[in-house]
Motif scaffolding. Sequence first.
Motif, short mmCIF file in Angstrom:
data_model
loop_
_atom_site.label_atom_id
_atom_site.label_comp_id
_atom_site.label_asym_id
_atom_site.label_seq_id
_atom_site.Cartn_x
_atom_site.Cartn_y
_atom_site.Cartn_z
N VAL A 1 0.84 -1.20 0.00
CA VAL A 1 0.00 0.00 0.00
C VAL A 1 0.87 1.25 0.00
N ARG A 2 1.90 1.25 0.80
CA ARG A 2 2.80 2.41 0.83
C ARG A 2 3.47 2.62 -0.52
N THR A 3 3.84 1.52 -1.20
CA THR A 3 4.47 1.61 -2.52
C THR A 3 3.51 2.19 -3.55
N GLN A 4 2.25 1.76 -3.54
CA GLN A 4 1.27 2.29 -4.49
C GLN A 4 1.04 3.78 -4.26
N ARG A 5 1.08 4.18 -3.01
CA ARG A 5 0.89 5.60 -2.69
C ARG A 5 2.02 6.45 -3.28
N SER A 6 3.24 5.91 -3.24
CA SER A 6 4.38 6.66 -3.79
C SER A 6 4.37 6.62 -5.32
N TYR A 7 3.79 5.57 -5.92
CA TYR A 7 3.77 5.45 -7.38
C TYR A 7 2.79 6.43 -8.04
N ARG A 8 1.87 6.96 -7.29
CA ARG A 8 0.80 7.75 -7.91
C ARG A 8 1.33 8.98 -8.63
N ASN A 9 2.35 9.60 -8.10
CA ASN A 9 2.87 10.85 -8.67
C ASN A 9 4.21 10.65 -9.37
N ILE A 10 4.53 9.39 -9.74
CA ILE A 10 5.81 9.10 -10.40
C ILE A 10 5.52 8.60 -11.80
N ASN A 11 6.30 9.09 -12.79
CA ASN A 11 6.15 8.68 -14.17
C ASN A 11 7.32 7.79 -14.59
N CYS A 12 7.08 6.96 -15.61
CA CYS A 12 8.14 6.12 -16.16
C CYS A 12 9.03 6.95 -17.09
N LYS A 13 10.00 6.29 -17.72
CA LYS A 13 10.91 6.98 -18.63
C LYS A 13 10.16 7.51 -19.85
N ASN A 14 9.12 6.82 -20.26
CA ASN A 14 8.34 7.27 -21.42
C ASN A 14 7.23 8.23 -21.00
N ASN A 15 7.38 8.80 -19.83
CA ASN A 15 6.44 9.81 -19.30
C ASN A 15 5.04 9.23 -19.05
N MET A 16 4.96 7.93 -18.89
CA MET A 16 3.72 7.28 -18.54
C MET A 16 3.67 7.05 -17.03
N PRO A 17 2.53 7.27 -16.41
CA PRO A 17 2.46 7.10 -14.96
C PRO A 17 2.64 5.64 -14.57
N LEU A 18 3.29 5.43 -13.42
CA LEU A 18 3.45 4.08 -12.93
C LEU A 18 2.11 3.48 -12.51
N LEU A 19 1.21 4.37 -12.11
CA LEU A 19 -0.10 3.92 -11.67
C LEU A 19 -1.13 4.51 -12.61
N THR A 20 -1.76 3.64 -13.41
CA THR A 20 -2.71 4.09 -14.42
C THR A 20 -4.02 4.56 -13.77
N PRO A 21 -4.79 5.38 -14.46
CA PRO A 21 -6.08 5.82 -13.91
C PRO A 21 -7.02 4.64 -13.60
N GLU A 22 -6.92 3.58 -14.41
CA GLU A 22 -7.78 2.43 -14.15
C GLU A 22 -7.44 1.78 -12.81
N ARG A 23 -6.13 1.69 -12.53
CA ARG A 23 -5.74 1.08 -11.27
C ARG A 23 -6.04 2.00 -10.09
N ILE A 24 -5.92 3.29 -10.30
CA ILE A 24 -6.28 4.24 -9.24
C ILE A 24 -7.75 4.10 -8.89
N ALA A 25 -8.60 3.99 -9.92
CA ALA A 25 -10.03 3.81 -9.67
C ALA A 25 -10.30 2.49 -8.97
N GLU A 26 -9.54 1.44 -9.33
CA GLU A 26 -9.71 0.14 -8.69
C GLU A 26 -9.33 0.19 -7.22
N LEU A 27 -8.27 0.95 -6.91
CA LEU A 27 -7.86 1.10 -5.51
C LEU A 27 -8.88 1.92 -4.73
N ASP A 28 -9.42 2.95 -5.35
CA ASP A 28 -10.45 3.76 -4.68
C ASP A 28 -11.65 2.89 -4.32
N ALA A 29 -12.03 2.02 -5.25
CA ALA A 29 -13.18 1.16 -4.99
C ALA A 29 -12.89 0.15 -3.88
#
Length: 566
Positions: free
Chosen positions: A445-473
Amino acid sequence: MQEQEVLRYAAASPSRYPVRYHFAPSTTNMSTNKNKPRLRITWDQSYAELQTYFNTHGNSYVPARYGRLGMWVVRQRNTDRHKLESWQMDKLNALNFDWETKLEKDERAWDQMFGLLQQFLEEHGHSRVPCNYASQGLQLGQWVTSQHKYHRKGKIRDDRRRRLKSVGFLWARDERMVWNDTKERSPGVVDGTWKKMYNHLIEFHREHKHCMVSARMLVKMDDGSSKNLGTWIIRQRTALRDSILKEERKQLLDDLGFVWKIDHYDVDRSLRARQWEEMYKKLQGFKEIHGHCQVPANSKDELTLGQWVRNQRVFEKTGRLDETRFEQLDVVGFDWDPCGSHWNEMYAKLRAYHEKHGHCQIAITYPDDPVLGNWVRNLRVLQAKGKLKDDRVERLNDLEFVWDSNQMRWNTMVDHLKEFTRVHGRVRVPDKYVTTDGVQLGWWVRTQRSYRNINCKNNMPLLTPERIAELDAAGFIWDSLSEEKWNMMFNRLGQFKHQYGHCNVPKSFKGDGDDGRQLGSWVYQQRQNRDTVDTLSLKRKEKLDSIGFLWDTKNDDSNKKPRLQY
């Protein structure tokens, strides 16, 4: 006509050593086919091959050495015969399919030849059948010669030996008059020949200090001819076994230290056959204890047996396994494809798990069945390397199998989070929280929290909006521990303003249930940090401004004498 030819070969061959058919294996594309997975061939496809063979050869007598089709035909008349449907048997009968097994055919042929021998005895009064003698189109003379040979090698069954002995069958030629169609030798000539061979044995013993003569050793006779001393030695052992060796001859041989019990002259073949029978008996004992024939190849207790079992499978795949041995192994339930049997067993467990839980997301450390968890992981590895058969992939897809291990782990952790929320409510997961099955949910859980505002090398977020919505649910709390505490104090400040009408909290003020934290000290700290410029601080300032937070209290009258009701 073809039936008689089969009977001739079967009658002349012992039950344990049938006629061997040799077919040269195809070397075309051998290197490319080596690494290809074995295709699963249906019954209809095999039948189509048999039909093609029937149209070409005019019969369905496919030898076992005829590659995969030959072994399939053997299975139809053996282990699979009682499993066949009526329509399948009708289709095979349409091709004049021979349902008689090799063992049954050999037994029938031997009984037929034995009946002809009895007729010969009734007509001639003896069993000295000439080698070229034929009866009813069958070579009885050759069959009798074969019985002599198999008896000499010790390869004739005990029940057959007893039946032959019961009709006065003669086993050893040197212990009776040697005859042909025109004349007979006198017994004295035989005795003289025996003494000459015995003298050669004495010379051999004088030179080598033993009587272990090679089966192919020739000696020169007085007339210049050569005789096989090794064959003569074997005949002496055979005569003793049949109780027809003269006592004085046995005494002469004993004086030389003659060894009466030894392997037959074909030492290599006899030894291999005996070893095979011994391993076969061990396999039968293994099945009685364990209920199956799947001997591990690397088992310390059954190392030799495991390697032998593996060799039988290799011989069967390469077409080098004798048909009779194949039938013997098939009778005890030998598993020719242990990988396939194990795979089906594990698939049944996976299907049961899917029916119970609704998914196939099994962790490697699955406590109820660690073997199943490890097997599921290996499936993904094989699929990634392209080594998993297509039919197996389809069967797994029917269970909604997740091939991506990362997605599988994600789904597993989300399920743990949902379970945590169900039990404890929508609260923050402690950083060091570990589930009952050893999963470090707090760390994840702590790792996912840190991933939310971090992007990959290709400027893609480590945590996709779909996964963020899944975690919210699932009841995920995104605030860090410090942010959570700040929001708690902010809510207390809002309650203070609602009660007193302003945000000028005295330093000594302590709210109810504040766990020792002073709201006044917290307000003072916010004023001290007002000059900090970062994203988090600006967001907090906006929230404080929204409730009318007073940043400068020097000119505020409420700071002098705040009217508070304690």
